[in-house]
Design a protein around this motif. Structure first.
Motif, PDB file in Angstrom:
ATOM      1  N   PHE A  41      56.818 -20.369 -24.385  1.00  0.00           N
ATOM      2  CA  PHE A  41      55.841 -20.429 -23.240  1.00  0.00           C
ATOM      3  C   PHE A  41      54.764 -20.033 -23.940  1.00  0.00           C
ATOM      4  CE2 PHE A  41      58.334 -16.462 -23.356  1.00  0.00           C
ATOM      5  CZ  PHE A  41      57.504 -15.704 -23.523  1.00  0.00           C
ATOM      6  N   GLN A  42      53.430 -20.278 -23.483  1.00  0.00           N
ATOM      7  CA  GLN A  42      51.937 -19.732 -23.828  1.00  0.00           C
ATOM      8  C   GLN A  42      51.377 -18.888 -23.104  1.00  0.00           C
ATOM      9  OE1 GLN A  42      49.517 -22.806 -25.787  1.00  0.00           O
ATOM     10  NE2 GLN A  42      51.160 -24.665 -24.888  1.00  0.00           N
ATOM     11  N   GLU A  43      52.024 -18.626 -21.973  1.00  0.00           N
ATOM     12  CA  GLU A  43      51.109 -17.227 -21.210  1.00  0.00           C
ATOM     13  C   GLU A  43      52.187 -16.491 -20.832  1.00  0.00           C
ATOM     14  OE1 GLU A  43      48.101 -16.855 -20.394  1.00  0.00           O
ATOM     15  OE2 GLU A  43      47.170 -18.592 -21.234  1.00  0.00           O
ATOM     16  N   PRO A  44      52.006 -15.029 -21.046  1.00  0.00           N
ATOM     17  CA  PRO A  44      52.831 -14.071 -20.964  1.00  0.00           C
ATOM     18  C   PRO A  44      53.013 -13.778 -19.463  1.00  0.00           C
ATOM     19  CG  PRO A  44      50.967 -13.188 -21.602  1.00  0.00           C
ATOM     20  CD  PRO A  44      50.757 -14.528 -21.827  1.00  0.00           C
ATOM     21  N   PHE A  45      52.138 -13.878 -18.408  1.00  0.00           N
ATOM     22  CA  PHE A  45      52.287 -13.483 -17.267  1.00  0.00           C
ATOM     23  C   PHE A  45      51.797 -14.364 -16.311  1.00  0.00           C
ATOM     24  CE2 PHE A  45      49.943  -9.924 -20.038  1.00  0.00           C
ATOM     25  CZ  PHE A  45      51.528  -9.519 -20.451  1.00  0.00           C
ATOM     26  N   THR A  46      53.072 -14.827 -15.514  1.00  0.00           N
ATOM     27  CA  THR A  46      52.640 -15.817 -14.726  1.00  0.00           C
ATOM     28  C   THR A  46      51.740 -15.554 -13.363  1.00  0.00           C
ATOM     29  OG1 THR A  46      54.742 -16.775 -15.105  1.00  0.00           O
ATOM     30  CG2 THR A  46      53.862 -17.643 -13.055  1.00  0.00           C
ATOM     31  N   ARG A  47      52.143 -14.483 -12.819  1.00  0.00           N
ATOM     32  CA  ARG A  47      51.341 -14.175 -11.527  1.00  0.00           C
ATOM     33  C   ARG A  47      50.706 -12.484 -11.824  1.00  0.00           C
ATOM     34  NH1 ARG A  47      52.937 -12.358  -5.520  1.00  0.00           N
ATOM     35  NH2 ARG A  47      54.685 -11.421  -6.401  1.00  0.00           N
ATOM     36  N   LEU A  48      49.513 -12.219 -11.911  1.00  0.00           N
ATOM     37  CA  LEU A  48      48.952 -11.077 -12.057  1.00  0.00           C
ATOM     38  C   LEU A  48      48.357 -10.512 -10.657  1.00  0.00           C
ATOM     39  CD1 LEU A  48      47.609  -8.834 -13.812  1.00  0.00           C
ATOM     40  CD2 LEU A  48      45.686 -10.412 -14.058  1.00  0.00           C
ATOM     41  N   LEU A  49      48.477  -9.175 -10.479  1.00  0.00           N
ATOM     42  CA  LEU A  49      48.196  -8.717  -9.219  1.00  0.00           C
ATOM     43  C   LEU A  49      47.311  -7.257  -9.638  1.00  0.00           C
ATOM     44  CD1 LEU A  49      51.120  -8.960  -7.133  1.00  0.00           C
ATOM     45  CD2 LEU A  49      48.909 -10.123  -6.747  1.00  0.00           C
ATOM     46  N   ASN A  50      46.147  -6.935  -9.047  1.00  0.00           N
ATOM     47  CA  ASN A  50      45.323  -5.791  -9.333  1.00  0.00           C
ATOM     48  C   ASN A  50      45.477  -5.006  -8.018  1.00  0.00           C
ATOM     49  OD1 ASN A  50      43.272  -8.027 -11.001  1.00  0.00           O
ATOM     50  ND2 ASN A  50      44.835  -6.620 -12.156  1.00  0.00           N
ATOM     51  N   GLN A  51      45.955  -3.687  -8.309  1.00  0.00           N
ATOM     52  CA  GLN A  51      45.880  -2.793  -7.073  1.00  0.00           C
ATOM     53  C   GLN A  51      44.497  -2.108  -7.146  1.00  0.00           C
ATOM     54  OE1 GLN A  51      47.214  -1.813 -10.090  1.00  0.00           O
ATOM     55  NE2 GLN A  51      46.339   0.112 -10.582  1.00  0.00           N
ATOM     56  N   GLY A  52      44.101  -1.562  -5.759  1.00  0.00           N
ATOM     57  CA  GLY A  52      42.952  -0.773  -5.451  1.00  0.00           C
ATOM     58  C   GLY A  52      42.882   0.217  -6.176  1.00  0.00           C
ATOM     59  N   VAL A  53      41.899   1.017  -6.308  1.00  0.00           N
ATOM     60  CA  VAL A  53      41.630   2.526  -6.426  1.00  0.00           C
ATOM     61  C   VAL A  53      41.872   3.442  -5.337  1.00  0.00           C
ATOM     62  CG1 VAL A  53      40.143   4.171  -7.509  1.00  0.00           C
ATOM     63  CG2 VAL A  53      40.230   1.946  -8.370  1.00  0.00           C
ATOM     64  N   LEU A  54      42.604   4.456  -5.463  1.00  0.00           N
ATOM     65  CA  LEU A  54      42.854   5.571  -4.364  1.00  0.00           C
ATOM     66  C   LEU A  54      41.865   6.843  -4.887  1.00  0.00           C
ATOM     67  CD1 LEU A  54      44.324   6.804  -2.176  1.00  0.00           C
ATOM     68  CD2 LEU A  54      46.201   7.539  -3.365  1.00  0.00           C
ATOM     69  N   HIS A  55      40.868   6.908  -4.199  1.00  0.00           N
ATOM     70  CA  HIS A  55      39.817   8.227  -4.197  1.00  0.00           C
ATOM     71  C   HIS A  55      40.518   9.353  -3.503  1.00  0.00           C
ATOM     72  CE1 HIS A  55      36.969   5.494  -6.139  1.00  0.00           C
ATOM     73  NE2 HIS A  55      37.066   4.516  -5.235  1.00  0.00           N
ATOM     74  N   ALA A  56      40.061  10.486  -3.958  1.00  0.00           N
ATOM     75  CA  ALA A  56      40.282  11.587  -3.639  1.00  0.00           C
ATOM     76  C   ALA A  56      39.619  11.852  -2.402  1.00  0.00           C
ATOM     77  CB  ALA A  56      39.762  12.763  -4.564  1.00  0.00           C
TER      78      ALA A  56
END
Length: 821
Positions: A558-573
């Protein structure tokens, strides 16, 4: 009733699940696979905050969901423990990084266990383990053998505090992103990886993966592929080649701007401009390229005193030095077209330079009070006036090429990856320097080149790694000729370790290869990869590059290591800022779990907002989640011990069952789509509905099915209470977490329903769900049989029944008024 006690539940089930190997990676050949992976975490001395749970809890919930849907799930965890932060912490604390790293990874794992992350710990890896960095070094040699690793000199970003070079991506606003110190530049010989050889593939293959569009855009912009022409501008110092993608704007050039590092700058500066130019160039050396490219930063520059000749008009145009021009992109010189480039417009405005309009949307002059950056029809362009942008680029390109004044070219902003670090805590670069043979790879049978244990690992301040002081380690024989030689003393950037770790998890015990080909063929690529968007142009780009190199070497399919990428939001104080030990606003999962329990902590972390949204921690919210768990605990006990005296109407039981199927359908979709906040909200809403049906006369068998389904749905989110209800209240055998995910009947789930209010003499007494196509007589009969309504009517004669379809049913009875209830 047994009171709800989260501590007792945790004490009961936490030691039980490892005994049954609940989180062990599935190996059933008849099941589909799913690889769920978190970004490789660096274990800092501060430990985890509740903000880290925004990453680790969702992937845990998703993995639990997939296991119960019949997947073999690989959900591992390991430690990216080499690098500057660990070494700087060790220097500050006076404790060797090997010791602090071990301490921190142990603490991280303890915290992850506290929130019950469902990792298969039997696959744990650590980048500082020689059994791991053996193969990081092996990959270095793979790149070296393929001509993709090389050593070169030049000015590099240098952090005087960290005493090491930094990559462009690690400098922000003139400061080191690790320690905040003001950076300088230093002339050094460094190792690089030729990521630029893969620029086109790194852009083109983004179309094949399911990643957030903003991350793809960041990578495209970072690589910065541009097709254009190199135009030659004559000057007294020689020809100045300028790369442009908008040759059609050539007649709008009113100045040239060169990067401060341009080799012709020194020859172009006239004596009267020498002092001003020298001062300006010195100032630019502390500003990172990312900051120099900022579109909101005020434009700065200095006039060289020299002029170039315009190739189209023969007129002289002033030559400036400007830090928004980069030596590493194009040719290090730009043709200033303020009428049609926003950066050039800002520069011209700052220094009162001429602005010439040469393109308008319709070929009619528009004025130069604003910058027009679009395509259109040329004006004020000599023989090319009246041509469209596309026509003009083609015609100008052909004419200038024929005249020897231009040629077409493709350019990239991407630089080769600077891999060297002049620090101790990293994987040693497996190269030996021989005065006769030059750089020589360490033979594979001599890997790993072990990092020596030394007491003095602080930087020396001379630009060399602390390893350079370890004479017995440095001095070796050349593997080729046997003469005296020296080891390379730089270590690798930590991003090298994280560029292949996802392969090792497939079988971390493989002794004689970096990864198990058979296991990698089964598990890879990673199906779902989750982590922060801040790694868009570093780790994510580097891992893609290494994977493509491995593909070209025939190591992976395979040529791509990560099929689906998800980014979580930031939890602030609660104060609205990022949690930080220095700000004193860190909330740890340990403290929250101690007060509210693991289940409430997990559920609130999900419920607080969308997975990819930025949110603020609010403790009042977790108290509400605790009340939800308590209500379900008591409802489950009450309904499993109830005795039905008045059976519900068939319609009521039918729609009670429909509601269960709708809830299963809804939550199945939300879990698959990482919509965990609405999944928790849906469970809360459904529990409110169930509470209203407690006295509706639903049969015990249907209630049991409903409580079992509810328990099953909440199990991935709140594992402890779910296990307790399943085993102790429902009396079921086996763990709830090993049961199949509940199924729903699409026909029942998709039945269209509405909620109707039931009134007595105009006052709301109850609610019920009915099918939109249900006959009015059935609706009235079902509403009349509700226990609460029976109590309110209390045997009185119903004088009138008012039905507003889809809205309400109102029973009108004579005085005396209904009893309160």
């Amino acid at each position: 009733m047994i009171p709800y006690n989260f501590q007792a539940q945790q004490n009961q089930w936490r030691p039980f699940w490892p005994q049954i190997e609940l989180y062990k990676t599935g190996t059933d050949p008849d099941k589909p696979k799913h690889y769920v992976l978190d970004f490789f975490p660096y274990p800092s001395g501060e430990g985890l905050s509740v903000g880290h749970g925004r990453n680790y809890i969702p992937t845990c919930v998703y993995s639990r969901f997939l296991r119960r849907q019949g997947y073999n799930v690989l959900h591992p965890m390991g430690w990216d423990a080499f690098g500057l932060p660990a070494e700087n912490y060790a220097i500050r604390s006076g404790v060797h990084p090997a010791i602090t790293t071990q301490r921190h990874t142990r603490f991280y794992r303890q915290q992850m266990d506290t929130i019950e992350c469902s990792y298969d710990w039997s696959r744990e890896i650590n980048s500082t383990d020689p059994a791991y960095y053996h193969w990081t070094q092996w990959f270095f040699l793979l790149l070296y053998q393929r001509g993709l690793a090389y050593r070169a000199g030049g000015k590099q970003w240098w952090c005087p505090h960290c005493q090491t070079v930094l990559a462009n991506e690690q400098v922000s606003q003139g400061e080191c992103d690790r320690c905040g110190a003001t950076v300088t530049t230093k002339e050094l010989e460094q190792w690089f990886f030729k990521i630029t050889d893969y620029a086109d593939r790194l852009i083109n293959d983004l179309e094949t993966i399911d990643w957030p569009e903003n991350i793809k855009t960041m990578q495209r912009n970072w690589i910065g592929r541009s097709e254009g022409f190199v135009v030659q501008f004559a000057s007294e110092a020689g020809e100045i080649p300028v790369f442009t993608t908008r040759l059609d704007t050539l007649f709008g050039v009113t100045f040239l701007a060169l990067a401060p590092e341009h080799p012709l700058v020194e020859r172009l500066i006239t004596p009267e401009q020498q002092a001003a130019a020298a001062s300006y160039i010195n100032t630019t050396q502390t500003i990172s390229e990312m900051d120099r490219l900022s579109t909101i930063r005020h434009k700065t520059g200095v006039f060289t005193g020299s002029y170039a000749t315009h190739p189209g008009t023969g007129q002289p145009i002033p030559i400036w030095i400007a830090d928004y021009v980069l030596m590493g992109y194009g040719t290090g010189a730009i043709m200033g077209v303020p009428g049609h480039d926003s950066r050039d417009y800002a520069f011209a405005a700052a220094f009162t330079l001429p602005i010439v309009e040469v393109i308008t949307p319709d070929g009619r002059p528009q004025g130069v009070d604003r910058c027009f950056t679009g395509e259109g029809i040329l004006i004020n362009s000599g023989p090319y006036t009246g041509l469209s942008t596309a026509e003009a680029i083609t015609k100008m390109g052909a004419d200038l090429t024929q005249q020897g004044q231009a040629h077409s070219q493709v350019k990239y902003k991407l630089r080769d990856w600077l891999i060297s670090r002049q620090r101790y805590w990293g994987a040693p670069i497996p190269i030996i320097h021989c005065p006769a043979c030059g750089p020589v790879p360490v033979p594979e049978d001599q890997l790993p080149v072990r990092l020596p244990e030394i007491a003095d690992y602080a930087p020396a301040g001379d630009g060399r790694s602390p390893l350079a002081r370890v004479r017995e380690w440095v001095e070796v024989s050349c593997p080729v000729c046997g003469r005296d030689a020296r080891r390379e003393t730089d270590t690798m950037d930590g991003f090298a370790c994280s560029s292949w770790y996802f392969l090792r998890f497939a079988n971390p015990d493989m002794p004689d290869k970096p990864f198990d080909p058979e296991a990698v063929a089964y598990w890879l690529p990673v199906d779902t990869y989750v982590g922060g968007a801040e790694h868009a142009v570093m780790h994510l780009l580097y891992a893609r590059f290494w994977t493509k190199v491995m593909y070209d070497a025939g190591l992976v399919s395979f040529q791509e290591p990560f099929t689906r990428l998800l980014n979580q939001g930031v939890l602030h104080a609660p104060d609205g800022r990022r949690m930080s030990k220095s700000k004193g606003n860190v909330i740890t999962p340990d403290s929250v779990v101690a007060q509210y329990g693991t289940d409430a902590t997990r559920a609130y972390t999900l419920f607080i907002g969308p997975f990819d949204g930025n949110v603020i921690w609010d403790e009042s919210g977790i108290r509400g989640v605790t009340r939800w768990l308590e209500r379900f605990w008591y409802l489950a006990q009450e309904m499993m011990n109830q005795t039905v005296t008045n059976a519900a109407a068939p319609a009521i039981e039918t729609w009670f069952i429909h509601a269960r199927h709708r809830q299963i359908e809804r939550m199945t979709g939300e879990m698959a789509q990482f919509k965990f906040n609405t999944a928790v909200a849906g469970l809360m809403e459904y529990l409110n509905y169930l509470w209203r049906q407690k006295d509706a006369g639903i049969s015990p068998a249907i209630w049991r099915e409903t409580i079992a389904a509810y328990t099953s749905l909440m199990a991935p989110i709140t594992p402890f209470i779910a296990e307790s209800v399943w085993r102790e209240i429902l009396g079921e055998a086996g763990s709830i977490h090993q049961q199949p995910w509940p199924e729903y009947d699409p026909t029942l789930a998709q039945a269209e329903v509405v909620e109707m209010v039931i009134q007595v003499n105009g006052k709301v007494r109850d609610r019920m769900q009915v099918a939109v196509d249900m006959e009015e007589a059935e609706i009235v009969a079902a509403a009349f049989q509700h226990p609460i309504i029976q109590k309110q009517i209390n045997g009185a004669t119903v004088q009138q029944t008012i039905v507003v379809p889809g809205k309400l049913i109102n029973f009108v009875i004579p005085s005396p008024r209904p009893v309160s209830g």
